[in-house]
Design a protein around this motif. Sequence first.
Motif, PDB file in Angstrom:
ATOM      1  N   TRP A   1       0.919  -1.141  -0.024  1.00  0.00           N
ATOM      2  CA  TRP A   1      -0.129  -0.016   0.024  1.00  0.00           C
ATOM      3  C   TRP A   1       0.746   1.411  -0.050  1.00  0.00           C
ATOM      4  O   TRP A   1       0.572   2.445  -0.748  1.00  0.00           O
ATOM      5  N   SER A   2       1.987   1.184   0.693  1.00  0.00           N
ATOM      6  CA  SER A   2       2.721   2.494   0.790  1.00  0.00           C
ATOM      7  C   SER A   2       3.492   2.764  -0.473  1.00  0.00           C
ATOM      8  O   SER A   2       3.631   3.884  -1.061  1.00  0.00           O
TER       9      SER A   2
ATOM     10  N   GLN B   1       0.795   4.270  -2.779  1.00  0.00           N
ATOM     11  CA  GLN B   1       0.182   5.828  -2.583  1.00  0.00           C
ATOM     12  C   GLN B   1       0.898   6.742  -3.496  1.00  0.00           C
ATOM     13  O   GLN B   1       0.153   7.753  -4.111  1.00  0.00           O
TER      14      GLN B   1
ATOM     15  N   MET C   1      -1.032   6.739  -6.755  1.00  0.00           N
ATOM     16  CA  MET C   1      -2.504   7.200  -6.632  1.00  0.00           C
ATOM     17  C   MET C   1      -2.237   8.868  -6.552  1.00  0.00           C
ATOM     18  O   MET C   1      -3.211   9.636  -7.202  1.00  0.00           O
TER      19      MET C   1
ATOM     20  N   TYR D   1      -6.355  -4.252  -0.897  1.00  0.00           N
ATOM     21  CA  TYR D   1      -6.070  -3.233  -0.011  1.00  0.00           C
ATOM     22  C   TYR D   1      -6.955  -2.968   1.054  1.00  0.00           C
ATOM     23  O   TYR D   1      -7.708  -2.127   0.751  1.00  0.00           O
TER      24      TYR D   1
ATOM     25  N   GLU E   1      -6.442  -0.964   3.328  1.00  0.00           N
ATOM     26  CA  GLU E   1      -6.422   0.352   3.411  1.00  0.00           C
ATOM     27  C   GLU E   1      -7.185   1.204   2.445  1.00  0.00           C
ATOM     28  O   GLU E   1      -7.643   2.510   2.716  1.00  0.00           O
ATOM     29  N   ALA E   2      -7.357   0.559   1.290  1.00  0.00           N
ATOM     30  CA  ALA E   2      -8.158   1.170   0.299  1.00  0.00           C
ATOM     31  C   ALA E   2      -9.530   1.515   0.782  1.00  0.00           C
ATOM     32  O   ALA E   2     -10.155   2.536   0.566  1.00  0.00           O
TER      33      ALA E   2
ATOM     34  N   LEU F   1      -9.597   4.361   3.474  1.00  0.00           N
ATOM     35  CA  LEU F   1      -9.430   5.532   2.745  1.00  0.00           C
ATOM     36  C   LEU F   1     -10.710   5.923   2.371  1.00  0.00           C
ATOM     37  O   LEU F   1     -11.108   7.143   2.341  1.00  0.00           O
TER      38      LEU F   1
ATOM     39  N   LEU G   1      -4.444  13.160   0.518  1.00  0.00           N
ATOM     40  CA  LEU G   1      -3.626  12.170  -0.268  1.00  0.00           C
ATOM     41  C   LEU G   1      -2.078  12.311  -0.121  1.00  0.00           C
ATOM     42  O   LEU G   1      -1.355  11.411   0.049  1.00  0.00           O
ATOM     43  N   THR G   2      -1.780  13.543  -0.058  1.00  0.00           N
ATOM     44  CA  THR G   2      -0.329  13.950   0.136  1.00  0.00           C
ATOM     45  C   THR G   2       0.176  14.165   1.586  1.00  0.00           C
ATOM     46  O   THR G   2       1.130  14.445   2.020  1.00  0.00           O
TER      47      THR G   2
END
Length: 322
Positions: free
Chosen positions: A252-253, A256, A259, A291, A293-294, A297, A314-315
Amino acid sequence: MKHRIILAPMEGLVDAPMRDILTRIGGVDRCVSEFIRVTQGQLNIGSIRRIVPESLHGWKTATGVPVHPQLLGSDPHWLGHNAALLAELGAPAVDLNFGCPAKTVNRHRGGATLLREPDTLHQIVSAVRAALPPDVPVTAKMRLGYSDTSQTLECADALACAGAAEIAVHARTREQGYKPPADWEWLARIREAVSVPVVANGDVTDLESYRRIVEISGCEQVMIGRGLVACPDLALRIQQSALDGAGQAMSWSALQPWMIDFYGQVRERIVQDRHVPGRLKQWLVLLSGNYPEARALFDRIRRETCADVLQAILTGRVPAVG
């Protein structure tokens, strides 16, 4: 050289930003664009550039992956005319859409509804083949049929006999939509019935399903759409598995930054910022199958409509709150 892994055309999902991201992650040999609708008249070049901006860069993504434009319509004359226009603009091939299941498209005699008219399929491919230079192939994408498989082989034969150099087959009928399972056995039957390469498509979501569709269908090429959007490094892992094993899935990291890049490209393309968050939410829903984590989020931003706030989340400049 045959393109082993082809990124499928998916209206409203696999657009230029998504093609850019997935081809830069790696493993994709070729892309097919979202469909360009043809009615009665010549296409506006600006519309072509908007749907396939890669046409301004040699019909390739930033990493050099070819992008083949796809036309959708039912008028042989105007499909041929506009295919010739694409060739004049340098298109390396022209693909024809006979698989879209959308009701609006089908209601206007486009996409999968034409699978009830094998003679029309033949007329369209013949007209496009005649309009293109000899070195620019015409390819086609179809489903197994509209409501059943009674005309599957007749449709595939019509495409091949009319001059299609390759046929991609989504192994479901139009009425089946995207409901699992796809019928991979039919891919083998079609491959044995026609004299041109068949590209296998449908329900490829991981390495195991890729290996199974190749084994069952006997096809050397596989087209992947939702499976690649949901697992962005799937094509890369498929290619690597042939060399040195499966490798590790993207974390996931690691995903990102891609994304963030994708979101930035979407903002550049969409005029009204309020429409931008929806594209990221759409991707997160598909990513959530692989994921967790998705999903987390998505749940946090599902009601967010401000493009600036979402970019800050996101950032990492603004924490995502529930």
